[in-house]
Scaffold this active site. Structure first.
Site, PDB file in Angstrom:
ATOM      1  CE  LYS A  61      -3.779   1.994   2.814  1.00  0.00           C
ATOM      2  NZ  LYS A  61      -4.486   1.866   4.113  1.00  0.00           N
ATOM      3  CB  SER A 136      -7.794   3.791   3.130  1.00  0.00           C
ATOM      4  OG  SER A 136      -6.913   3.108   4.027  1.00  0.00           O
ATOM      5  CB  SER A 160      -7.802   0.923   6.010  1.00  0.00           C
ATOM      6  OG  SER A 160      -8.539   2.113   5.956  1.00  0.00           O
TER       7      SER A 160
HETATM    8  N1  GLN Z   1     -12.529   4.307   6.972  1.00  0.00           N
HETATM    9  C1  GLN Z   1     -11.877   4.715   8.193  1.00  0.00           C
HETATM   10  C2  GLN Z   1     -11.456   6.142   8.057  1.00  0.00           C
HETATM   11  O1  GLN Z   1     -11.760   6.740   7.096  1.00  0.00           O
HETATM   12  C3  GLN Z   1     -10.711   3.821   8.484  1.00  0.00           C
HETATM   13  C4  GLN Z   1      -9.535   4.110   7.633  1.00  0.00           C
HETATM   14  C5  GLN Z   1      -8.335   3.310   7.976  1.00  0.00           C
HETATM   15  O2  GLN Z   1      -8.428   2.280   8.646  1.00  0.00           O
HETATM   16  N2  GLN Z   1      -7.184   3.797   7.549  1.00  0.00           N
HETATM   17  O3  GLN Z   1     -10.803   6.693   8.897  1.00  0.00           O
END
Ligand code: GLN
Length: 476
Positions: A61, A136, A160
């Site tokens: 990532k 994400s 994410s």
């Molecule tokens: N969707 C969550 C956020 O927007 C989690 C994102 C993540 O785990 N990086 O913060």
């Protein structure tokens, strides 16, 4: 010619070890798959042409710093930033002989649940390209499902890794906080961020976890694992105690198709010998999200202060230092990081700190205790991972609160620092449904054991239906 669609990392390692293929042929086969399918899916922000190791490939990532390879965290403010060092996880992958295939797409600074917040355009779900792959880490999850890499690393702050794995139908682990180094990871919310594996099988996931986990002198929050990671083999779950939160019944956000696939998975667990009972997490589903959306933006507002146009990435013109910094940040950040910087700064500001940030920290302590109580009686807690299957691109993009609600079920255990594993447990309307297994601190081996046995019993085909071809099975 290797067919990468069904190849697990374990099988790929076998092919290389037996010298059935060379590392460079394998790397080339994945690059071919990327050339064929990634123009549609956009999982990769960039690829690496030559293999950097003698082993199997891996995708990382784009929040994971890679020496000599641009690392942008999906943001314009880091465009052109080429780290002069490897993050610890990238270095450990290198030491294990893994070869960097490329960097995968992410919501900007890992803020989002669909990859639509990426400054470089969204990724798409290999099961249905009109839908999101989750986020994400949608790039990593979609790449694994589409056979563009045998495995990948993601990062998980509030879901994410787990949520995109659920939406793409593969296996993702968010490890216990402190077991995987954050050194060289573009920081979002430091008390929550954890790097973890995405793979096609639970065994691959366990293998990759064993490569990246362990104490790192460069990250003082890491610890030595209390036990070695074992690759699961057991097909039975005798004696395993699984707790189902009573509160799931009242959550109308959970789609009926998700609920029924979840219930079938629990039936499988019973047949395999597990003892299934009820547990209580009353505060988690009510206060988990509001608590997270104070703690995470507060930490983000501080972590993102470093992007000033001096140290990293592009710099805007300005008459004064202040003007330059303001313009750089205005041009460089997209709407979501700006929203979070404002929210977080507000929650931390004098006069509001006690009411917001301080209060959220107290709630977080209660969530830790509530999970501790449940895990004193059960070995794992089971819930669906995502309340919904993959949704169409654009569906929630204009409504931040709807997007935040995607992580309703993944956030509470993240706040409690606990490990969580997603495994695919069925389809609803032809789209994957994910099962979330939450373990005690350092309970990864238990999660792998439970996940592996369930994976065998459920028999989910991780190759997206529209990509299946007759007679494809590993090397062809
Ligand atoms: N969707 C969550 C956020 O927007 C989690 C994102 C993540 O785990 N990086 O913060």
């Amino acid at each position: 010619m290797i067919d990468t669609l069904r190849l697990t990392a374990e099988d790929a390692i076998g092919l290389v070890e037996r010298k059935d293929v060379t590392a460079s042929e394998l790397h080339g086969s994945y690059l071919d798959a990327i050339a064929e399918r990634d123009p549609e899916l956009h999982c990769f922000l960039r690829t690496v042409d030559e293999p950097s190791g003698a082993g199997v490939p891996i995708a990382l990532k784009d929040v994971i710093s890679t020496k000599g390879v641009e690392t942008t965290a999906g943001s314009r403010i880091l465009a052109g930033y080429v780290p002069v060092f490897d993050s610890t996880v990238a270095a450990r992958c290198k030491q294990a002989g893994l070869s960097l295939l490329g960097k995968t797409n992410t919501d900007e600074f890992a803020m989002g649940s669909s990859t639509e917040n990426s400054a470089y355009g969204p990724s798409r779900n290999p099961w249905d390209p009109t839908r999101v792959p989750g986020g994400s880490g949608g790039g990593s999850a979609a790449a694994v499902s589409a056979g563009l890499t045998p495995w990948a690393l993601g990062s998980d702050t509030g879901g994410s890794i787990k949520q995109p794995s659920a939406l793409c139908g593969n296996v993702g682990l968010r490890p216990t906080y402190g077991t995987v180094s954050r050194y060289g990871i573009v920081a979002f919310a430091s008390s929550l961020d954890q790097v973890g594996p995405v793979a096609r099988t639970v065994r691959d996931c366990a293998l990759l976890y064993s490569i990246i986990a362990g104490r790192d002198p460069r990250d003082a929050t890491t610890v030595e694992l209390p036990q070695t990671t074992t690759l699961p083999q057991d097909d039975r779950l005798d004696g395993l105690r699984i707790g189902i939160p009573n509160q799931l019944g009242d959550l109308t956000a959970i789609e009926p198709g998700v609920r029924s696939a979840f219930e079938k998975a629990i039936e499988h667990a019973r047949e395999l010998g597990a003892e299934v009972g009820e547990c209580d997490l009353p505060l988690s589903f009510e206060y988990g999200m509001p608590c997270y959306y104070l703690v995470a933006p507060a930490e983000a507002s501080s972590n993102l202060a470093r992007y000033d146009g001096v140290r990293y990435g592009p710099r805007a013109d300005g008459e004064t230092y202040r003007e330059m910094v303001e313009r750089t940040r205005d041009d460089g950040f997209g709407a979501e990081p700006k929203r979070r910087i404002m929210l977080g700064t507000y929650a931390l500001s004098a006069g509001y700190y006690d009411a917001f940030y301080g209060q959220a920290q107290k709630v977080r302590t209660l969530l830790v205790r509530e999970h501790g109580d449940a895990l004193a009686r059960f070995d794992v807690i089971a819930t669906p991972t995502s309340p919904t299957v993959a949704f169409p691109l654009g569906d929630k993009a204009a409504d931040p609160l709807a997007m935040y609600a995607c992580d309703l079920l993944t956030i509470p255990s993240c706040l409690a620092g606990l490990p969580g594993l997603n495994i695919p447990c069925g389809l609803s309307d032809g789209l994957p449904v994910g099962l979330q297994l939450i373990g005690a601190q350092f309970g990864e081996n238990t999660l792998f054991r439970a996940g592996h046995a369930l994976e065998q019993a459920i028999g989910f085909d991780t190759v997206p239906a529209r990509l299946r071809r007759p007679g494809t099975n590993g090397a062809a």
